[in-house]
Scaffold this motif. Structure first.
Motif: not given
Length: 687
Positions: A61-66, A93-102, A107-112, A189-192
């Protein structure tokens, strides 16, 4: 050798969707840096599926979050590179990450339940990324959101869109998380752990969704799990992680058939299978992973390895090629040799149940109905029909399994049989005595012989009490020991019985792993020398290796102490490995019962056939069940399974009795055996 996982070329420019090189993540603590991810490398092309498997704490999970840059202090990326379609993720940058994520990566997290906002309606959460990334205006996004819910298999998506997360089951919440993840058709798509603790049928449906996304949209999928069987049904390649590093990588089929690292070997053989001998011990690895603050100089698995040689403790092995297209971090298999198959003893004769003896615990027509609070003064009270006429008998030295989907009444039945709930109808007998209406004072002398192990050991252990006090409490309360000194001696014996050190008595529950806490719960149940132990999902949320340890322990205790178990689970393979007989529940009723080998190898009820076909096993043909069980507020007429049954007929409008079709075999179906497991191939598209 850089330890990377080779991937075939995709696309015109052959650029991988995700390329990771020598990734290192540390957590800065007062005691020093904890190397959670230590030199991980892999690449993932468009349309590929890669699984990452390992125990809790291995760094998955740390790998996925990284990869998603979601870690915060005291975590820090200490080295390596992450490139997405050629772009440097670590330089964003934080702005680039916001545009990239989602948008491009999701990512689909373990606990919905913690991944969803509890105060926002489902549709708002599904469409949030679509609108935020400017893919379409709100009105069009709402239409797409409903369509996404429908694609993910959410029943009545128009109505579900206006619901809140708490109104959904675990499987439905996970479908919503999947809809959010794919809302913008991401390339990655990363599914944890998307199926952990889900019913086998819901798990199979979620895995089907992942396969469909990969097949229909070419989505590159990184699936994280502790179960190699789950990985094998979705992923073509697998990377096995241990103590923060990859210890083996290869085609998934090759690892399942012929693991080349002892840790992969143990994980593969720790998973119960439907074709395993009943009552046979499972392969397990004793001990725990090394302290991440003080990694050993040699192989990190060496202290737990049954195949270790002298070189293993002295020199840290690199990720070496041990066969064409296969790499392993092991000195034993470095020359290409294979690891032997495990040899485990079968069940001893002394363990055989005494089916001719009088039952220890018996249910006769047991019912339990819960009346819900009125929604208004004028509304009639609603009633939940949790258990609806169950007949059951548990004999001396027998392990009786109860299986079924969440909500079928398994846990409620367990609480009825232990008289934590009082039945609404029917009767419960323990050692020949009717305890249906027994008072608390009348039950008190019976409690020591009828104990329960709960599903969540952390919730059932008092966090303010030491383990020694937790285990001594029932001994002192029931006056089984004359003094605290004798109680302490008995506590030390109990800890040794369940494979824990007596010195652990001074520790508190939060200082133990999940498997160790479950052992403590078992020790507490054994403290008063019971004749019956009711175990409610005791291994459902444990890693496969810890699960094997706990199951082996329970088998050993049955042999040594002559215990009888009522074992509740949703994993049929686990029940097949542990139980002599099995009862399958659906909507508060038993629909099939018999010897475990017969019921699970040759199921007669269509629901049992569907359950066995849904077990994650590469190549297994299965029946796809549409939707979820009917509401327990309004029980359907006729056969309760009729609305989901691929073989339903007009005769199913009448309720089928639970009738004996062979000695010791009962089935509640008008047409038992009409849906044979061999017929599942033609029914895979049934919804």
């Amino acid at each position: 050798m850089d330890g990377s996982i080779a991937s075939p070329s995709h696309g015109a420019d052959n650029t991988p969707v995700l390329e990771v090189r020598d990734l290192r993540t540390v957590f800065l603590t007062d005691a020093g840096p904890v190397r959670a991810v230590d030199g991980v490398s892999f690449s993932l092309g468009a349309g590929e599926t890669l699984g990452i498997v390992g125990e809790s704490g291995s760094g998955k999970s740390v790998t996925a979050l990284t990869l998603m840059r979601l870690l915060e202090e005291p975590a820090r990326i200490a080295g390596g590179s992450i490139r997405f379609q050629g772009r440097d993720v670590l330089a964003m940058s934080q702005r680039d990450l916001t545009a990239w994520r989602g948008d491009q990566a999701a990512m689909v997290f373990q606990d919905p339940m913690t991944g969803l906002n509890p105060v926002l309606k489902i549709l708002r959460q599904v469409t949030e990324h679509i609108v935020a990334h400017g893919r379409m205006p709100p009105a069009a996004a709402r239409k797409r959101g409903v369509e996404l819910l429908r694609r993910m298999g959410v029943a009545a998506p128009e109505r579900a869109a206006g619901s809140f997360p708490h109104e959904f089951s675990g499987g439905m919440r996970q479908r919503v998380m999947m809809a959010i993840g794919v809302a913008n058709d991401p390339s990655l798509l990363i599914a944890d752990e998307p199926t952990t603790a889900l019913d086998v049928t819901i798990q199979a449906q979620i895995l089907d969704l992942l396969r469909g996304l990969n097949r229909d949209f070419g989505t590159a999928i990184l699936l994280i799990s502790h179960d190699l069987g789950v990985i094998g049904t979705v992923c073509r390649r697998v990377a096995v992680m241990y103590a923060g590093e990859v210890v083996e990588e290869a085609e998934t089929a090759a690892v399942l058939a012929d693991p080349r690292h002892p840790y992969s070997w143990a994980l593969t053989n720790a998973v119960p299978r439907l074709d395993s001998p009943v009552g046979a011990r499972l392969t397990s690895i004793e001990g725990t992973p090394p302290d991440p603050l003080h990694q050993p100089p040699g192989c990190r698995f060496e202290p737990r390895c049954p195949f270790r040689i002298s070189r293993c403790g002295q020199e840290h092995p690199p990720l070496m090629e041990v066969a064409p297209g296969r790499r392993a971090r092991c000195w034993v298999t470095a020359d290409g040799r294979t690891l032997p198959r495990p040899s485990l003893p079968a069940a001893a004769e002394s363990e055989r149940p005494l089916l001719d003896a009088a039952p220890l615990l018996e249910a006769r027509g047991v019912e339990k109905h819960f009346t819900l609070p009125r929604k208004s003064w004028f509304a009639p009270p609603a009633t939940v029909h949790a258990v609806n006429g169950v007949d059951l008998a548990l004999h001396p030295r027998e392990s009786l399994g109860i299986v079924g989907e969440s909500g079928c009444g398994k846990s409620t039945l367990a609480r009825l049989l232990t008289r934590l709930h009082q039945p609404s109808g029917g009767s419960v007998l323990f050692e020949g005595r009717d305890i249906t209406t027994a008072s608390a004072a009348e039950l008190r002398p019976l409690r020591p012989r009828l104990q329960m192990v709960f599903q969540d050991p952390y919730a059932s252990l008092n966090p303010r009490m030491s383990v020694g006090d937790i285990l001594a409490e029932p001994l002192l309360a029931h006056r089984r020991v004359p003094s605290r000194k004798v109680a302490a001696e008995r506590v030390a014996d109990l800890l040794g019985t369940v494979g824990l050190k007596p010195a652990f008595a001074t520790r508190f529950p939060h200082e133990f792993s999940g498997g160790q806490r479950q052992r403590i719960s078992i020790a507490r149940a054994l403290a008063l020398e019971p004749s019956v132990v009711v175990a409610d999902e005791p291994v459902s949320a444990l890693d496969v290796n810890v699960q094997a340890q706990v199951l082996n322990l329970m088998l050993d205790l049955r042999q040594r102490l002559g215990l009888s178990y009522l074992f509740i689970a949703h994993d049929l393979a686990v029940v097949r490995a542990f139980c002599d007989r099995v009862a399958v529940m659906y909507l508060g009723r038993i629909v099939e019962e018999g010897v475990a080998d017969d019921v699970l190898s040759r199921p007669l009820h269509p629901y049992t056939v569907a359950l066995t076909s849904a077990i994650p096993d590469p190549g297994r043909q299965r029946i796809v069940l549409g939707g979820e069980p009917p509401s327990t507020l309004h029980l359907p007429r006729g056969c309760a399974f009729r609305a989901r049954c691929p073989a339903a007929r007009a005769e199913c409008e009448a309720p089928p009795p639970l009738a004996e079709v062979a000695p010791g075999r009962r089935v509640a179906c008008h047409f038992p055996g009409v849906l044979a497991p061999s017929q599942t191939a033609k029914l895979e598209t049934v919804a």
